[in-house]
Design a protein around this motif. Structure first.
Motif, short mmCIF file in Angstrom:
data_model
loop_
_atom_site.label_atom_id
_atom_site.label_comp_id
_atom_site.label_asym_id
_atom_site.label_seq_id
_atom_site.Cartn_x
_atom_site.Cartn_y
_atom_site.Cartn_z
N PRO A 217 46.93 46.32 54.62
CA PRO A 217 47.47 45.81 53.35
C PRO A 217 46.63 44.64 52.89
O PRO A 217 47.08 43.50 52.83
CB PRO A 217 48.89 45.37 53.73
N ASN B 33 46.29 40.45 50.32
CA ASN B 33 47.38 39.51 50.19
C ASN B 33 46.97 38.10 50.61
O ASN B 33 47.50 37.12 50.12
CB ASN B 33 48.60 39.95 51.01
N MET C 101 52.63 42.02 47.62
CA MET C 101 52.17 42.92 46.57
C MET C 101 53.20 43.02 45.45
O MET C 101 52.86 43.02 44.26
CB MET C 101 51.91 44.31 47.15
N GLU C 102 54.47 43.12 45.81
CA GLU C 102 55.51 43.19 44.79
C GLU C 102 55.53 41.91 43.96
O GLU C 102 55.69 41.94 42.74
CB GLU C 102 56.87 43.42 45.45
N TYR D 90 45.50 38.30 40.44
CA TYR D 90 44.99 39.40 41.25
C TYR D 90 43.75 40.02 40.60
O TYR D 90 42.81 40.41 41.29
CB TYR D 90 46.08 40.47 41.43
N CYS E 198 40.83 46.12 46.75
CA CYS E 198 41.60 45.29 45.82
C CYS E 198 41.58 45.89 44.41
O CYS E 198 42.61 45.87 43.72
CB CYS E 198 41.03 43.88 45.80
N ILE F 171 44.06 48.69 44.31
CA ILE F 171 45.44 48.20 44.24
C ILE F 171 45.80 47.78 42.82
O ILE F 171 46.89 48.08 42.32
CB ILE F 171 45.64 47.03 45.23
N SER G 9 48.64 49.35 40.48
CA SER G 9 49.82 48.50 40.33
C SER G 9 49.98 47.86 38.96
O SER G 9 51.03 47.27 38.68
CB SER G 9 49.78 47.38 41.40
#
Length: 650
Positions: free
Chosen positions: A23, A26, A40-41, A53, A123, A126, A130
């Motif tokens: 993961p 972060n 992440m959330e 991010y 990254c 992600i 997201s």
């Protein structure tokens, strides 16, 4: 925009697991809580945290223009140093220079950023996945962020490909539950690698803006940046190193898959160049739509045409955010830029501060690069009849006719007379003028201008040592003309973000692609000569046809594809000198061995008399073999993932 500094904790795990199974990322955001999924959330719960991010993705950009971060700058044959860490003043570490010295190795590869760049790719994935979760993000901005991430993902893949050749493509992140066999990926064939990143760029261009909306967004990706980088990548894909390269025919993975396609037809080889022509033309059109143009200096004071032209050329790099810059990398720190200028500069006010300790000149162009620049007719020395019978290393005293380039009555050599304006704008040398290190005034006279004296006992010799620049020449191109030495220990440098790509580069890529696609007499020949001549005109030179027909010993050289190829390649090597491009160009053209075998030469810098100083001294021999075209994959990674077959020769 000035990307916020992202302090990243490097994960000490092998690359493939790092990029696919963890993961990751972060740790790179200053967000609580520590749990990966919760973080992440949180990261994508609102725009104000999600944009951080996006900046994290930008934070993985490499540090071009940084002596300790640019993998194509001090690593080749364009600059040289007699490096001693004890006298560096901490302005650079010297590690990358070991590649130029022949110390690359597979157990601990120098400039090995395989792990870190794959972290950046993860990254980007992600963010692409997201961005849709951010509730207060407008649709147009969501699409733009995803486009920026796709561009960065493509660039990161290309960065790895330029160094390692075929690489594992990371289209999507593997889940945390991925098996060992899923994680042990294979390298993808070279053709697939190029096709994938070109696809990413095509997808990105659609949703990127033509220009940034404000100055604090400078550095963010736009349509012209993405289209121009796509054009450059497509020229790479068409170049001999990557396009039907039979030297790589034995690079085969354990499945029996050839990583380089070496059985292309002539039509297939040409198709890559045809596509590059279209991409370059499209990129140029977008740059024109965004009002980009070759840089011209706007002088603050009244100067003559010679000085004005020098500033046109010098400031194309050092004038931040100028009209020619397509993409500037804001990730390279301004401190690193200051150190580059310190490493390149002579003592700027030696008459007032002869013992200035804060200038640590270390990097200098070798004589083969000095010889490479054109004569004042825009021709190689060997093709200019006015140089017939002239030994470039014979002594000559500067006279009134050269007063704007050379110190009058100073003894130097023929090499420094009757050269093109870029020679004088981008290099400093013994007896040469160096405009701008004194206060600017209207109508300056030659005798009042700063000039360089490099011989032992001269003004520019290193403090405590008996020599000046190690090769006899300084790297003026990267030193801003308004830099000032303010005291015995003070140096004010005008810093600037490093240009990754500028219009002159794109114009020459276009000319190259046309010539390789159809030769110099095809349907697009007018564009070929128009764009290369635009670059030459800004440098104060006649066009290609005029120079070769009226001044050379080989009229009409440009009429053959081979002859025009040599002209274009030389033009690139000169125009983009000292910008970190030569290292990659020599490789993609597959001419590095012939250039490296010329050796690194300089003058006898311990001498004080001109007849002793101007001797051609071998500083170092360089060897370049087949294995040197690509980086070695670290041995430890191959032990952990046997599917990663090693590059040839390592």
């Amino acid at each position: 925009m000035n990307i916020p500094k992202i302090y990243r904790n490097k994960l000490k795990v092998f690359a493939i697991v790092c990029m696919m199974a963890l993961p990751a990322c972060n740790d790179y955001l200053d967000i609580v809580p520590d749990d990966g999924m919760a973080t992440m959330e949180t990261a994508f719960s609102m725009r104000s945290t999600a944009i951080r991010y996006l900046y994290t993705c930008y934070g993985f950009l490499t540090s071009e223009g940084n002596l300790d971060g640019d993998h194509g700058y001090i690593t080749g044959d364009e600059l040289w140093s007699i490096y001693d860490r004890r006298e560096s003043g901490g302005i650079w570490g010297g590690g990358l220079f070991n590649i130029a010295r022949g110390f690359q190795n597979a157990s601990g590869p120098i400039a090995n950023d395989w792990d870190g760049i794959y972290e950046g790719i993860r990254c980007c994935n992600i963010l692409i996945e997201s961005a849709k979760k951010v509730p207060d993000l407008p649709e147009w901005e969501r699409l733009q962020w995803i486009a920026e991430a796709k561009f960065l993902k493509a660039w990161f893949h290309f960065h790895l490909m330029r160094k390692w050749g075929p690489i594992p493509l990371i289209r999507e992140n593997l889940p945390i539950t991925a098996s060992t066999e899923q994680v042990r990926v294979y390298r993808d064939p070279m053709e697939d690698c190029f096709d994938y990143i070109i696809q990413l760029l095509d997808e990105a261009i659609v949703d990127l803006p033509l220009n940034v909306q404000s100055r604090d967004e400078l550095g963010r990706i736009t349509k012209p940046i993405a289209a121009s980088i796509k054009a450059k990548i497509m020229v790479y894909a068409a170049s001999p190193l990557f396009n039907n390269n039979s030297d790589q025919s034995t690079l085969v993975d354990k499945r029996g898959v050839k990583l380089f396609k070496t059985d292309k037809t002539a039509e297939e080889v040409k198709a890559r160049w045809d596509a590059a022509v279209v991409a370059c033309r499209d990129a140029i059109n977008l740059c024109q739509e965004a009002n980009m143009e070759l840089y011209k200096h706007q002088s603050r004071v009244r100067v003559n045409d010679t000085i004005h032209q020098e500033l046109d050329l010098r400031n194309v790099i050092t004038e931040k955010w100028n009209s020619e810059i397509i993409w500037t990398n804001t990730h390279t720190s301004l401190g690193a830029n200051r150190n580059l200028q310190l490493a390149s500069s002579p003592n700027l006010q030696w008459d007032q501060y002869p013992d200035m300790p804060s200038l640590y000149n270390h990097i200098n162009p070798p004589l083969k690069v000095v010889e490479m620049f054109y004569t004042n007719h825009g021709l190689p020395i060997e093709n200019d009849p006015e140089w017939d019978g002239v030994n470039p290393y014979n002594l000559r005293t500067a006279d009134e006719s050269h007063r704007w380039y050379l110190r009058r009555n100073y003894t130097t050599i023929e090499m420094n007379f009757n050269r093109e304006p870029r020679f004088y704008a981008w290099m400093g040398f013994d007896g040469g003028l160096w405009y701008g290190q004194k206060p600017e005034v209207n109508d300056p006279v030659p005798g009042d201008l700063f000039w360089v004296a490099c011989r032992a006992g001269g003004a520019q010799q290193k403090k405590g040592y008996d020599w000046g620049p190690v090769t006899g020449y300084y790297l003026k191109k990267v030193v801003h003309y308004q830099n000032r030495q303010t005291s015995a220990t003070g140096y004010d440098a005008v810093t600037y973000p490093w240009p990754m790509l500028r219009l002159a580069d794109l114009y020459l890529l276009y000319a190259e692609a046309i010539n390789e696609s159809e030769g110099p007499n095809g349907a697009n020949s007018s564009d070929l000569f128009f764009y290369i001549d635009k670059v030459r005109a800004r440098a104060g030179l006649p066009g290609v046809k005029e120079a070769w027909d009226y001044y050379s010993n080989n009229p009409g050289k440009y009429n053959t594809q081979v002859g025009m190829r040599q002209i274009i390649q030389r033009e690139r090597l000169i125009e983009l000198s000292f910008e970190g491009q030569r290292f990659w160009d020599l490789r993609r053209w597959k001419i590095a061995p012939s250039e490296y075998e010329k050796g690194i030469y300089g003058f006898k810098v311990t001498a004080s008399k001109p007849e002793d100083y101007y001797q051609r001294i071998l500083l170092s021999e360089q060897k370049f073999g087949l294995k040197d075209y690509f980086w070695p994959i670290q041995t430890g990674l191959i032990e952990q993932n046997p599917n990663l077959v090693q590059n040839i020769g390592w």
